[in-house]
Design an enzyme around this catalytic site. Structure first.
Site: not given
Length: 332
Positions: A282, A285, A317, A199, A224, A308
């Site tokens: 983003h 990613r 994604y 990220r 995150k 993830h």
């Protein structure tokens, strides 16, 4: 046990006395409502399920939000955004007595935000914040609420996740524009994003002392989702890192940007020099995760790299190219 008296202003005051229980006093506009409340409280006392609601009846949502900002918000990684969100919610719900806040009030707020054109994901975050506030109030602060009314509110649908990928020669155009920009670390940052699926915040906080060139790994002490992650580095990633000059008074790799918003300005200026449309940082990613799958990495390997935690998160994604899957099906 309960006495109901009419006041000089025309309202009806209920007073309930019971040994071992604080005196309960409440005023109503009608006698029928006063009698109904008295029967309810007496019934709860007789059944042994009575909970004194006086604190909930005199505490406002605004007071709870102030305490939340002081005690809970600083513990969050996104404390600044959380505070802004809670202050915004205070403007809308702060005047409510917490015991009088109902799910219909939050639902009306949801509908108002939708009518204003706000994204479903934004509104969901706001509802979740109200819900967490009420949970903390009940569980940690002992505010005697019957339940969390925010959990009864139907959440709006989220917009479909972006599936933007780099097409044709966009990667080359992007990197050339980055190399021509005044931000000399922009190109290395883009390459690292495509090679690691990190990220933006993770890349901007990446420090040299957390990079092991020999083992080809990068340690992210705080991500995150609040966990530590070790990211494997490809040969290209190592070569890119090796080309970046170090700043003596800053341990970060990408030291030219203090925060993500300052980077976004450089990103926007660079994109204006190209014909690339609708591309966010983003999305890189997203692109990186898709490439991992296309290179044959399995779900667990890709999740280990990207961080993830669930397959559902990863699917947002990861959009494989149908023609590549067909080629794989027809191979051999």
């Amino acid at each position: 046990m309960a006495t109901i008296t009419k006041t000089q202003s025309g309202t009806y005051k209920v007073l309930i006395r019971k040994t071992g229980i604080p005196i309960q006093i409440k005023t109503f506009k009608s006698k029928s409502n006063a009698e109904k409340w008295a029967r309810l409280i007496e019934s709860e006392i007789d059944r042994g399920v009575f909970v004194c609601r006086q604190e909930a009846d005199r505490t406002t949502v605004g007071e709870l939000i102030d305490r939340y900002i002081q005690e809970v918000t600083p513990l969050k990684r996104s404390a600044k955004k959380d505070k802004q969100r809670m202050l915004y919610l205070k403007r809308h719900f702060g005047h409510f007595i917490v015991s009088q806040l109902q799910s219909k009030h939050i639902a009306a707020y949801r509908d108002k935000r939708l009518a204003e054109g706000r994204q479903g994901a934004t509104i969901i975050k706001e509802i979740v914040s109200i819900s967490h506030l009420l949970d903390i109030s009940i569980k940690d602060w002992g505010i005697p609420l019957i339940g969390n009314v925010a959990k009864l509110v139907r959440k709006p649908q989220q917009a479909k996740g972006r599936d933007r990928r780099l097409i044709d020669d966009e990667e080359q155009i992007l990197l050339q524009a980055a190399r021509n920009s005044k931000s000399f670390l922009l190109a290395p940052l883009i390459i690292l994003a495509l090679e690691t699926a990190m990220r933006l915040g993770e890349l901007l906080s990446l420090e040299w002392n957390n990079i092991d060139m020999k083992r080809q790994t990068a340690l992210l002490p705080m991500t995150k989702n609040g966990e530590t992650r070790i990211v494997p580095l490809s040969k290209k990633a190592i070569e890119t890192l090796s080309s970046i000059p170090r700043q003596l008074n800053d341990a970060r790799v990408f030291w030219t940007w203090q925060q993500s918003d300052s980077f976004e300005k450089a990103w926007s200026r660079m994109l204006k020099q190209t014909n690339i449309q609708n591309l966010r940082f983003h999305d890189l990613r997203h692109e990186a995760c898709s490439r991992f799958f296309e290179r044959g990495f399995n779900i667990m390997e890709t999740a280990h790299i990207s961080g993830h935690k669930t397959l559902q998160q990863l699917k947002r994604y990861t959009h494989l190219k149908a023609e590549d899957i067909v080629a794989k099906m027809n191979a051999g």
